[in-house]
Design a protein around this motif. Structure first.
Motif, short mmCIF file in Angstrom:
data_model
loop_
_atom_site.label_atom_id
_atom_site.label_comp_id
_atom_site.label_asym_id
_atom_site.label_seq_id
_atom_site.Cartn_x
_atom_site.Cartn_y
_atom_site.Cartn_z
N GLY A 71 0.98 -1.13 -0.24
CA GLY A 71 0.27 -0.13 0.32
C GLY A 71 0.92 1.49 -0.14
O GLY A 71 1.91 1.13 0.74
N LEU A 72 0.96 1.75 -1.07
CA LEU A 72 1.67 2.96 -0.88
C LEU A 72 0.98 4.67 -0.76
O LEU A 72 -0.24 4.70 -0.89
CB LEU A 72 1.91 3.26 -2.69
CG LEU A 72 2.90 4.60 -2.28
CD1 LEU A 72 4.12 4.68 -1.57
CD2 LEU A 72 3.49 4.28 -4.01
N SER A 73 1.59 5.64 0.24
CA SER A 73 0.43 6.82 0.55
C SER A 73 0.31 7.87 -0.61
O SER A 73 1.24 7.55 -0.99
CB SER A 73 1.22 7.23 1.79
OG SER A 73 0.62 8.07 2.51
N ASN A 74 -0.36 8.50 -0.51
CA ASN A 74 -0.93 9.63 -1.19
C ASN A 74 -0.02 10.42 -0.89
O ASN A 74 0.89 11.10 -1.10
CB ASN A 74 -2.19 10.02 -0.87
CG ASN A 74 -2.42 11.07 -2.16
OD1 ASN A 74 -3.62 11.30 -2.14
ND2 ASN A 74 -1.56 11.95 -2.38
N VAL A 75 0.69 10.97 0.44
CA VAL A 75 1.72 11.63 1.31
C VAL A 75 2.77 10.85 1.15
O VAL A 75 3.88 11.28 2.63
CB VAL A 75 0.85 12.86 2.37
CG1 VAL A 75 0.53 13.55 2.03
CG2 VAL A 75 0.83 11.47 3.38
N SER A 76 3.02 10.27 0.90
CA SER A 76 4.46 9.26 0.52
C SER A 76 5.75 10.23 0.35
O SER A 76 5.96 11.64 0.26
CB SER A 76 4.39 8.04 -1.00
OG SER A 76 5.70 7.86 -0.92
N SER A 77 6.91 9.90 1.05
CA SER A 77 8.62 10.90 0.53
C SER A 77 9.22 10.12 -0.58
O SER A 77 9.81 11.28 -0.77
CB SER A 77 8.94 10.81 1.74
OG SER A 77 9.75 8.69 2.24
N VAL A 78 8.58 9.48 -1.29
CA VAL A 78 8.75 9.12 -2.57
C VAL A 78 8.24 9.07 -3.39
O VAL A 78 6.67 9.10 -3.48
CB VAL A 78 9.07 7.70 -2.75
CG1 VAL A 78 9.70 7.41 -3.59
CG2 VAL A 78 10.41 7.61 -1.66
N SER A 79 8.09 10.24 -5.07
CA SER A 79 7.52 10.65 -5.76
C SER A 79 7.30 8.65 -6.80
O SER A 79 6.97 8.42 -6.14
CB SER A 79 7.66 11.04 -6.67
OG SER A 79 8.53 10.67 -7.23
#
Length: 182
Positions: free
Chosen positions: A76-84
């Motif tokens: 699951g990848l967050s919308n506010v990830s620190s990686v684009s």
């Protein structure tokens, strides 16, 4: 006593549980593989979307992507990830080129006040390989997050531009991971 009521109640309840191991009993080969929301996975769990992972390690969510691929567990990848999102897509492509198999990718969407920006993010997530979307609705108005302000997780780093996300109610989340009302 009252602030720890749930903790004490849980501890008391679990003290009543006993396990009876059965050693030497023949069992057939087993597998933890299953489907999770129609997605094949090696375990009935997934890597939760977690924001600002570079606060804990310089590679942040790229490590998440690698671990998910190695274990064949949904990422699951967050919308506010620190990686684009494009960087995640590039990492998934690198895993393929090295003969690996990227894990299933699900992306978390917080709807932004700029709906066009949300649409572009969604397209980028699909291009990166996302096959499902978590539409997260728990922050239409952000509450006071005391613990986050105490720990200061995700302090801004001068060597990276701070990501900024604008939400439908007008608050933003900057590179420090803290919300500001506009």
């Amino acid at each position: 006593m009252l602030p720890n009521l749930a903790l004490e109640s849980n501890a008391s309840s679990f003290s009543c549980v006993r396990f009876l191991p059965r050693i030497g009993v023949h069992i057939a080969p087993t597998s933890t593989a299953t489907t999770f929301l129609s997605t094949p996975t090696s375990l009935p769990i997934y890597f939760c979307p977690t924001a600002q992972m570079r606060g804990g390690h310089p590679l942040g969510e790229l490590n998440h992507t690698r671990a998910a691929a190695r274990t064949d567990v949904v990422q699951g990848l967050s919308n506010v990830s620190s990686v684009s999102i494009p960087e995640i897509g590039e990492e998934r492509q690198r895993i393929l080129e090295e003969g690996g198999k990227p894990a299933p990718l699900w992306w978390q969407l917080y709807l932004k006040s700029d709906r066009k920006a949300s649409e572009e993010d969604l397209k980028a997530a699909v291009k990166a390989g996302a096959t499902a979307i978590f539409y997260t609705m728990d922050t239409p108005v952000l509450g006071k997050r005391v613990n986050g302000h105490i720990t200061r997780v995700g302090e801004p780093r001068p060597d990276r531009p701070a990501p900024l996300t604008s939400f439908a109610d007008g608050h933003t989340v900057g590179g420090d991971g803290f919300a500001e009302q506009q």
